[in-house]
Design an enzyme around this catalytic site. Sequence first.
Site, PDB file in Angstrom:
ATOM      1  N   HIS A  45       0.778  -1.215   0.023  1.00 38.76           N
ATOM      2  CA  HIS A  45      -0.175   0.029   0.082  1.00 38.76           C
ATOM      3  C   HIS A  45       0.861   1.258   0.113  1.00 38.76           C
ATOM      4  CE1 HIS A  45      -4.160  -1.253   0.813  1.00 38.76           C
ATOM      5  NE2 HIS A  45      -3.638  -2.274   0.390  1.00 38.76           N
ATOM      6  N   GLU A  82     -10.921   2.164   1.390  1.00 36.90           N
ATOM      7  CA  GLU A  82     -10.953   2.802   2.813  1.00 36.90           C
ATOM      8  C   GLU A  82     -11.268   4.246   2.394  1.00 36.90           C
ATOM      9  OE1 GLU A  82      -6.770   1.989   3.110  1.00 36.90           O
ATOM     10  OE2 GLU A  82      -6.079   3.881   1.854  1.00 36.90           O
TER      11      GLU A  82
HETATM   12  C1  NOJ Z   1      -3.262   2.965   4.565  1.00 38.15           C
HETATM   13  C2  NOJ Z   1      -3.679   1.633   4.009  1.00 38.15           C
HETATM   14  O1  NOJ Z   1      -4.017   2.015   2.713  1.00 38.15           O
HETATM   15  C3  NOJ Z   1      -4.392   1.004   4.683  1.00 38.15           C
HETATM   16  O2  NOJ Z   1      -4.912  -0.289   4.207  1.00 38.15           O
HETATM   17  C4  NOJ Z   1      -3.853   0.471   6.232  1.00 38.15           C
HETATM   18  O3  NOJ Z   1      -4.911   0.027   6.890  1.00 38.15           O
HETATM   19  C5  NOJ Z   1      -3.394   1.831   6.822  1.00 38.15           C
HETATM   20  N1  NOJ Z   1      -2.747   2.539   5.871  1.00 38.15           N
HETATM   21  C6  NOJ Z   1      -2.497   1.614   8.181  1.00 38.15           C
HETATM   22  O4  NOJ Z   1      -1.537   0.790   7.795  1.00 38.15           O
END
Ligand code: NOJ
Length: 690
Positions: A468, A493
């Site tokens: 990510h 998200e």
């Molecule tokens: C951003 C990421 O896209 C997400 O998937 C993750 O949960 C958070 N950062 C924390 O690492």
Amino acid sequence: MKCAPMSKSFTLLTRRAVAVLVAMQFVAAVHAEPIEIASPGNVLKVTFELKDGTPTYSVTRKGVAVINSSKLGFKLKSGESLDGGFQVASSKTQKVDTTWTQPWGEQKDIRDHHNQLRVVLEGTGESSKRMAIVFRVFDDGVGFRYLIPKQGGTDSIEITDELTQFVFPEDHRCWWIPAFESNRYEYRYTDSPLSKTDKVHTPITFETKSGLYISLHEAALTDFSSMALKRTGGTTFEAELYPWSDGVKSRGSLPMKSPWRTIQINDSPGGLIENYLILNLNEPNKLGDVSWVKPGKYVGIWWEMHLGVSSWSSGAKHGATTKNTKRYIDFAAKNGFDGVLVEGWNVGWDGDWMHGEGNFSFTKPYPDYDLNALAAYAKEKGVHLVGHHETGCGIENYDRQLDDAFALCKKLGIRAVKSGYVGFGQGINRTDANGKQQKEWHHGQYMVRHYRRVVEASAKYDVMLIAHEPIKDTGIRRTYPNMMSREGANGQEYNAWGGDKSNLPDHTTILPFTRMLAGPMDFTPGIFDVLFEKEQPDNRVRTTITKQLALYVVLYSPLQMAADLPQNYEAKPEAFQFIKDVVTDWEFTKVLNGKIGDYITIARKDRNSDAWFIGSITDENSRTLEADLSFLDAGRKYVAEIYRDGEGADWDKNPYAIVIESKPVNSTTKLQLKLAPGGGTAIRLRPETK
Ligand code: NOJ
């Protein structure tokens, strides 16, 4: 007897002809004439030309200009720049037609069919500079790269500007996200004429008035700075490399190969998706036996943090507890998932972790998370923990721990790790040779090198990676088949977080034609409780639940997450069946229809059975699309298990209406897919069994 002298003289003649041909193709010839190279089917043509000593190229498709005369070259910090004053020292062509097999992927066998032109340039007069440019011309695109040999008595190079241009003949419509901004690749796409762009990331996709679809990107980025594009006026883009903190754009030792600059060109939007140019331009598998690399599906302690139900940090709300993880392991085992991702398992989440301070440990769990016992429990249940390495962009801290971190994974049977690089813009801390802190860009060469180290370190311990906040995908999964998936765009998200960056209904009808031309995406589909009224009443997912199912087929990823909370799947077992059934490793991918930003339908065949899956999605408009099933085996009977939007379904007002039905189909069937506003259809096609 009579024939012998004839055949001898024929042989001699042939040999002479071949010799002449070889001379034409391979022997040095100083000339300033344009050099043309056509694609194997004569669809595309690239013309290389020195104009007053400056290298240029242009591209036509079936005689129509796609890229007008565009400059090539580099400016260097010291020594002679590679931007003009050249003559052609030699040129050489080569034909390639091979087929190679992906160990996993969206398409099993990939044909690499191209014609190559390699032009060697040398400085005129007293100049001793040299540079070669290699063009590979396919029927559906062009790649070119620079080769810079040792020169000027030095074996290192510092590039201060890449001069590669892409000059378009017209002001095409395009879909793009901004570059050099703080939030990496995480933006909503803008649909505008290209004259309205400034600095953009690649892939950027263009639609011409005459019905061509063009995508600019790069391939094989492993030790160079990422390329963005800046519009330099009119309809011209120029490469804009992410600089180091000292202003140098890219540095390295000589000889140096740049990444490939890529131009994919098709006459339908779906053609861009069935275009494997970027993979073809990457080096073959370097890892050897990768039987330990296994596509699959995972669930995890993740969405509950984004909804605010639990926290990454320790304390009363800590999500990664032994008890909670056992609940997810049980759920995964019961429903046939391979992996359980656990975020917030390791020490370092308390306080401000987002600014590269580097407080994370990648081997030390929080006290309420019994890592060893959970790894054993997962194993007993036939599933695997998926590790999580959020770096917060503390790169040096992570680099120091890489070996230990992946050795621990190997020891505990953790086969995949999701990494994270939350950090903003030019905010990456690097300690220079004098011990001073420098600030680097998220996509600069410093980070490109770091990500490659991580890919190599994880491969050493047989661990697959999902990144990510990644470096953009440029097809290196071909070379390192443990590099499975990445985020690198607004993912699911953003829907939990709300605000003006959350995804609109058309977002996932743009991604397949833009970001995903670069490679797989860990979008994390499968939210069933799209309103999550209890947890975040002001935010929501702007789709029907059927569209969430269709995303498993539309948005390719070899490791797919079922992102919602277990209880939300347990509440809708019939719809959940599709997520249980869908696979993530494909033999064929076919785009049945598509219009960028409006709709798309993709059919994919399971690599390990005779089943096919279809995903079809629309933007905020309802529509009926046709799925022509002529790709099925002729004469064979199939059952279509259809998950479609129910009566009155609508992402806004009625996202939960779903109809699940089965019907017999065969290769002559044309299914009419009625999609609700913001809706979708997901289908499994399985051969009928008596
Ligand atoms: C951003 C990421 O896209 C997400 O998937 C993750 O949960 C958070 N950062 C924390 O690492």
